[in-house]
Design a protein around this motif. Structure first.
Motif, PDB file in Angstrom:
ATOM      1  N   CYS A  23       0.847  -1.189   0.000  1.00 31.81           N
ATOM      2  CA  CYS A  23       0.000   0.000   0.000  1.00 31.81           C
ATOM      3  C   CYS A  23       0.884   1.242   0.000  1.00 31.81           C
ATOM      4  O   CYS A  23       1.927   1.261   0.642  1.00 31.81           O
ATOM      5  CB  CYS A  23      -0.878  -0.024   1.251  1.00 31.81           C
ATOM      6  SG  CYS A  23      -1.876   1.443   1.486  1.00 31.81           S
ATOM      7  N   ALA A  24       0.446   2.257  -0.729  1.00 35.00           N
ATOM      8  CA  ALA A  24       1.176   3.524  -0.751  1.00 35.00           C
ATOM      9  C   ALA A  24       0.218   4.667  -0.454  1.00 35.00           C
ATOM     10  O   ALA A  24      -0.926   4.648  -0.896  1.00 35.00           O
ATOM     11  CB  ALA A  24       1.838   3.738  -2.111  1.00 35.00           C
ATOM     12  N   LEU A  47       5.009   2.591  -9.127  1.00 36.99           N
ATOM     13  CA  LEU A  47       4.062   1.863  -8.279  1.00 36.99           C
ATOM     14  C   LEU A  47       3.835   0.457  -8.818  1.00 36.99           C
ATOM     15  O   LEU A  47       3.788  -0.522  -8.064  1.00 36.99           O
ATOM     16  CB  LEU A  47       2.734   2.621  -8.180  1.00 36.99           C
ATOM     17  CG  LEU A  47       2.780   3.955  -7.451  1.00 36.99           C
ATOM     18  CD1 LEU A  47       1.443   4.679  -7.584  1.00 36.99           C
ATOM     19  CD2 LEU A  47       3.143   3.781  -5.988  1.00 36.99           C
ATOM     20  N   HIS A  48       3.713   0.342 -10.119  1.00 37.37           N
ATOM     21  CA  HIS A  48       3.525  -0.963 -10.751  1.00 37.37           C
ATOM     22  C   HIS A  48       4.733  -1.867 -10.496  1.00 37.37           C
ATOM     23  O   HIS A  48       4.580  -3.019 -10.091  1.00 37.37           O
ATOM     24  CB  HIS A  48       3.290  -0.780 -12.251  1.00 37.37           C
ATOM     25  CG  HIS A  48       3.226  -2.069 -13.002  1.00 37.37           C
ATOM     26  ND1 HIS A  48       2.123  -2.889 -12.969  1.00 37.37           N
ATOM     27  CD2 HIS A  48       4.141  -2.690 -13.792  1.00 37.37           C
ATOM     28  CE1 HIS A  48       2.358  -3.963 -13.701  1.00 37.37           C
ATOM     29  NE2 HIS A  48       3.571  -3.852 -14.212  1.00 37.37           N
ATOM     30  N   GLU A  49       5.925  -1.334 -10.731  1.00 37.81           N
ATOM     31  CA  GLU A  49       7.155  -2.112 -10.537  1.00 37.81           C
ATOM     32  C   GLU A  49       7.329  -2.553  -9.088  1.00 37.81           C
ATOM     33  O   GLU A  49       7.885  -3.619  -8.818  1.00 37.81           O
ATOM     34  CB  GLU A  49       8.369  -1.308 -10.991  1.00 37.81           C
ATOM     35  CG  GLU A  49       8.440  -1.118 -12.486  1.00 37.81           C
ATOM     36  CD  GLU A  49       9.529  -0.153 -12.918  1.00 37.81           C
ATOM     37  OE1 GLU A  49      10.271   0.364 -12.050  1.00 37.81           O
ATOM     38  OE2 GLU A  49       9.634   0.097 -14.138  1.00 37.81           O
ATOM     39  N   ALA A  50       6.851  -1.743  -8.151  1.00 35.98           N
ATOM     40  CA  ALA A  50       6.978  -2.069  -6.726  1.00 35.98           C
ATOM     41  C   ALA A  50       5.881  -3.023  -6.258  1.00 35.98           C
ATOM     42  O   ALA A  50       5.892  -3.475  -5.124  1.00 35.98           O
ATOM     43  CB  ALA A  50       6.945  -0.794  -5.893  1.00 35.98           C
ATOM     44  N   GLY A  51       4.925  -3.308  -7.123  1.00 35.79           N
ATOM     45  CA  GLY A  51       3.851  -4.222  -6.746  1.00 35.79           C
ATOM     46  C   GLY A  51       2.823  -3.613  -5.817  1.00 35.79           C
ATOM     47  O   GLY A  51       2.165  -4.329  -5.062  1.00 35.79           O
ATOM     48  N   VAL A  52       2.675  -2.298  -5.868  1.00 36.59           N
ATOM     49  CA  VAL A  52       1.686  -1.624  -5.021  1.00 36.59           C
ATOM     50  C   VAL A  52       0.292  -1.946  -5.553  1.00 36.59           C
ATOM     51  O   VAL A  52      -0.013  -1.727  -6.718  1.00 36.59           O
ATOM     52  CB  VAL A  52       1.917  -0.094  -4.994  1.00 36.59           C
ATOM     53  CG1 VAL A  52       0.794   0.612  -4.256  1.00 36.59           C
ATOM     54  CG2 VAL A  52       3.257   0.209  -4.350  1.00 36.59           C
ATOM     55  N   SER A  53      -0.553  -2.506  -4.677  1.00 36.50           N
ATOM     56  CA  SER A  53      -1.895  -2.892  -5.095  1.00 36.50           C
ATOM     57  C   SER A  53      -2.976  -1.988  -4.497  1.00 36.50           C
ATOM     58  O   SER A  53      -4.136  -2.078  -4.881  1.00 36.50           O
ATOM     59  CB  SER A  53      -2.180  -4.344  -4.697  1.00 36.50           C
ATOM     60  OG  SER A  53      -2.058  -4.503  -3.297  1.00 36.50           O
ATOM     61  N   GLY A  68      -6.614   6.314 -13.088  1.00 36.75           N
ATOM     62  CA  GLY A  68      -6.658   5.008 -13.724  1.00 36.75           C
ATOM     63  C   GLY A  68      -5.728   3.989 -13.088  1.00 36.75           C
ATOM     64  O   GLY A  68      -5.368   3.011 -13.725  1.00 36.75           O
ATOM     65  N   PHE A  69      -5.361   4.192 -11.830  1.00 35.20           N
ATOM     66  CA  PHE A  69      -4.455   3.255 -11.136  1.00 35.20           C
ATOM     67  C   PHE A  69      -5.023   1.849 -11.230  1.00 35.20           C
ATOM     68  O   PHE A  69      -6.211   1.629 -11.014  1.00 35.20           O
ATOM     69  CB  PHE A  69      -4.290   3.694  -9.676  1.00 35.20           C
ATOM     70  CG  PHE A  69      -3.427   2.773  -8.863  1.00 35.20           C
ATOM     71  CD1 PHE A  69      -2.055   2.740  -9.064  1.00 35.20           C
ATOM     72  CD2 PHE A  69      -3.981   1.949  -7.903  1.00 35.20           C
ATOM     73  CE1 PHE A  69      -1.251   1.895  -8.313  1.00 35.20           C
ATOM     74  CE2 PHE A  69      -3.185   1.112  -7.145  1.00 35.20           C
ATOM     75  CZ  PHE A  69      -1.820   1.082  -7.357  1.00 35.20           C
ATOM     76  N   GLU A  70      -4.166   0.884 -11.537  1.00 36.08           N
ATOM     77  CA  GLU A  70      -4.645  -0.465 -11.821  1.00 36.08           C
ATOM     78  C   GLU A  70      -5.058  -1.272 -10.588  1.00 36.08           C
ATOM     79  O   GLU A  70      -5.658  -2.325 -10.719  1.00 36.08           O
ATOM     80  CB  GLU A  70      -3.595  -1.237 -12.621  1.00 36.08           C
ATOM     81  CG  GLU A  70      -2.270  -1.362 -11.909  1.00 36.08           C
ATOM     82  CD  GLU A  70      -1.168  -1.859 -12.819  1.00 36.08           C
ATOM     83  OE1 GLU A  70      -0.443  -2.769 -12.394  1.00 36.08           O
ATOM     84  OE2 GLU A  70      -1.033  -1.350 -13.940  1.00 36.08           O
ATOM     85  N   GLY A  71      -4.759  -0.799  -9.406  1.00 35.19           N
ATOM     86  CA  GLY A  71      -5.167  -1.492  -8.192  1.00 35.19           C
ATOM     87  C   GLY A  71      -6.315  -0.752  -7.522  1.00 35.19           C
ATOM     88  O   GLY A  71      -7.016   0.049  -8.133  1.00 35.19           O
ATOM     89  N   GLU A  72      -6.501  -1.032  -6.247  1.00 37.19           N
ATOM     90  CA  GLU A  72      -7.518  -0.338  -5.463  1.00 37.19           C
ATOM     91  C   GLU A  72      -7.003   1.059  -5.127  1.00 37.19           C
ATOM     92  O   GLU A  72      -5.865   1.212  -4.696  1.00 37.19           O
ATOM     93  CB  GLU A  72      -7.777  -1.116  -4.171  1.00 37.19           C
ATOM     94  CG  GLU A  72      -8.789  -0.480  -3.269  1.00 37.19           C
ATOM     95  CD  GLU A  72      -8.928  -1.224  -1.951  1.00 37.19           C
ATOM     96  OE1 GLU A  72      -9.539  -0.651  -1.029  1.00 37.19           O
ATOM     97  OE2 GLU A  72      -8.421  -2.354  -1.823  1.00 37.19           O
ATOM     98  N   ALA A  73      -7.831   2.063  -5.342  1.00 41.08           N
ATOM     99  CA  ALA A  73      -7.393   3.440  -5.082  1.00 41.08           C
ATOM    100  C   ALA A  73      -8.516   4.259  -4.471  1.00 41.08           C
ATOM    101  O   ALA A  73      -9.673   4.116  -4.850  1.00 41.08           O
ATOM    102  CB  ALA A  73      -6.913   4.093  -6.374  1.00 41.08           C
ATOM    103  N   ARG A  74      -8.133   5.091  -3.518  1.00 39.29           N
ATOM    104  CA  ARG A  74      -9.047   6.081  -2.937  1.00 39.29           C
ATOM    105  C   ARG A  74      -8.322   7.404  -2.921  1.00 39.29           C
ATOM    106  O   ARG A  74      -7.132   7.471  -2.610  1.00 39.29           O
ATOM    107  CB  ARG A  74      -9.439   5.704  -1.504  1.00 39.29           C
ATOM    108  CG  ARG A  74     -10.392   4.524  -1.465  1.00 39.29           C
ATOM    109  CD  ARG A  74     -10.971   4.285  -0.105  1.00 39.29           C
ATOM    110  NE  ARG A  74     -11.758   5.444   0.332  1.00 39.29           N
ATOM    111  CZ  ARG A  74     -12.174   5.605   1.583  1.00 39.29           C
ATOM    112  NH1 ARG A  74     -11.883   4.726   2.497  1.00 39.29           N
ATOM    113  NH2 ARG A  74     -12.879   6.666   1.908  1.00 39.29           N
TER     114      ARG A  74
END
Length: 85
Positions: A23-24, A47-53, A68-74
């Protein structure tokens, strides 16, 4: 916060293998003479390279550019809104 600081923080996170989900929490990042689109494209890649979901974004710029972040975002307009959520 700048891209070099973000890279260092994400590198530290990647070394920590005892957590499977990453998480970031990021606020708006100054573009320092670069186009914001370019800066946030780099942020997305890092973020993608670090595996942030999971991402919590604070500020109007980050929401606009990382929507458009590919994981869960708020996203939150400011720190106060984030802390009261």
């Amino acid at each position: 916060a700048d891209l070099d600081s973000l890279k260092m923080a994400l590198n530290t996170m990647m070394v920590q293998t005892h957590h499977s989900k990453r998480c970031a929490i990021l606020s708006d990042i100054p573009s320092a003479g670069q186009k914001p689109e370019k800066v946030y494209q780099i942020v997305k890649q890092l973020l993608h390279e670090a595996g942030v979901s999971r991402l919590f974004g604070i500020g109007e710029e980050i929401e606009h550019h990382l929507n458009g972040f590919e994981g869960e975002a708020r996203f939150f307009p400011n720190t106060e809104a984030f802390l009261s959520a």
